[in-house]
Write an enzyme that holds these catalytic residues in place. Structure first.
Site, PDB file in Angstrom:
ATOM      1  N   TYR A   1      91.094  17.783  -2.651  1.00  0.00           N
ATOM      2  CA  TYR A   1      89.703  17.598  -2.237  1.00  0.00           C
ATOM      3  C   TYR A   1      89.652  17.406  -0.733  1.00  0.00           C
ATOM      4  O   TYR A   1      90.637  17.029  -0.091  1.00  0.00           O
ATOM      5  CB  TYR A   1      89.070  16.392  -2.935  1.00  0.00           C
ATOM      6  N   CYS A   2      88.486  17.694  -0.156  1.00  0.00           N
ATOM      7  CA  CYS A   2      88.227  17.376   1.248  1.00  0.00           C
ATOM      8  C   CYS A   2      86.756  16.999   1.346  1.00  0.00           C
ATOM      9  O   CYS A   2      86.087  16.810   0.328  1.00  0.00           O
ATOM     10  CB  CYS A   2      88.597  18.543   2.157  1.00  0.00           C
ATOM     11  N   THR A   3      86.219  16.895   2.544  1.00  0.00           N
ATOM     12  CA  THR A   3      84.864  16.375   2.738  1.00  0.00           C
ATOM     13  C   THR A   3      83.802  17.183   1.991  1.00  0.00           C
ATOM     14  O   THR A   3      83.056  16.649   1.182  1.00  0.00           O
ATOM     15  CB  THR A   3      84.526  16.367   4.243  1.00  0.00           C
TER      16      THR A   3
END
Ligand SMILES: [Zn+2]
Ligand SMILES: [Zn+2]
Length: 311
Positions: free
Chosen positions: A180-182
């Protein structure tokens, strides 16, 4: 003043990128939108702010453009005297997020499997034994907010991510990896990079990133704040505090920059240390500032902790 902030990206082949750049510049200027737009042959990445009317019109214009249909626009409404985006910058670069890997080598055609927030929540609720959760962001972002039990690579820039993967392949061997990321943009290629290594059993990524997940599950498996790359710095989601003050180690999660402009260290500083060290990162910097030996940074905006959304 009420402003609407739009955050969006799309991986799409753009052949005439300079032409599209000129068009984008003219379009944003015409609508008095501020912020930054990065264009590359692999797509577009942007944060734009403007009036509700102008941003609504912008979305319609994009929908009508053959390259930019079906973009997942993330938005937030800010009511503040602070001008978060004072300028407009539209630029052409090699990649829409810098990984320092030629877009033709690691492409989104090889990307990891997208999971919706609901699918992600279900997977984490019934967490399989061989599931590894991997934060695709920089360490300072993960410090103030992350998924429970996630691996947080100690990297300072996204372009260090491929090297991190190369050096830690055994962590992902025969595992299912949930990345996941932002807002999802980094994972599109980072998950492709991991997949191409051929060690993981399966590579997933959260569609829309932390942003979309916490909208659906504000009290789910994500703890702390979502760090964003504009003047807002971090966006509160629930009341969890997962960071610590860099000076006294008390539980705290707001970043500041050292008042000594030559130092400019980005660090977590609690209100007490802020006062004690006069907005600097150390006794040394405090002394340099007090003696007038170094330039000081401009005053920081007042921290607002209750923004509704993030990239
Ligand atoms: Zn402190
Ligand atoms: Zn300093």
């Amino acid at each position: 003043m009420v402003r609407r902030i739009l955050l969006f990206y799309k991986y799409v082949n753009i052949n005439n990128v300079q032409e599209v750049c000129d068009w984008m510049k003219a379009t944003c200027t015409g609508l008095d939108l501020k912020g930054r737009v990065i264009l590359a042959t692999e797509g577009i990445n942007a944060t734009l702010a403007g009036s509700v009317e102008a941003t609504t019109l912008f979305v319609k214009i994009m929908e009508a453009h053959p390259l930019f249909k079906k973009i997942d626009f993330k938005d937030s409404i800010e009511d503040s005297t602070h001008e978060y985006f004072p300028r407009l910058r539209v630029v052409v670069k090699n990649e829409i997020v810098r990984m320092d890997i030629d877009p033709s080598h690691v492409t989104v055609q090889d990307t990891g499997k997208h999971l919706t927030p609901e699918q992600t929540h279900k997977l984490l609720t019934n967490k399989p034994e061989d599931l590894v959760v991997l934060d695709g962001r920089n360490y300072y972002e993960a410090r103030v907010g992350h998924f429970e039990g996630a691996i947080k690579p100690e990297i300072q820039y996204f372009r260090q991510f491929p090297e991190y993967i190369d050096q830690n392949l055994e962590l992902f061997k025969d595992k299912q990896v949930l990345m996941y990321c932002t807002g999802g943009i980094r994972c599109e290629r980072a998950s492709a990079y991991l997949k191409l290594k051929g060690v993981a059993k399966e590579v997933f990524q959260i569609k829309g990133g932390i942003h979309r997940y916490v909208e659906k599950f504000p009290n789910g498996f994500f703890r702390g704040k979502n760090y964003v790359f504009d003047d807002r710095i971090e966006v509160g989601i629930n009341n969890d505090v997962v960071g610590t003050c860099d000076l006294c180690q008390v539980s705290y999660d707001s970043y500041t920059n050292c008042l000594n402009a030559q130092c400019n260290k980005h660090f977590i500083c609690c209100p007490e240390c802020m006062q004690k060290f006069a907005e600097t990162c150390s006794a040394e910097c405090q002394q340099l500032v007090a003696d007038g030996k170094v330039p000081v940074r401009p005053p920081l905006r007042i921290t607002k902790r209750d923004f509704c959304l993030a990239v």
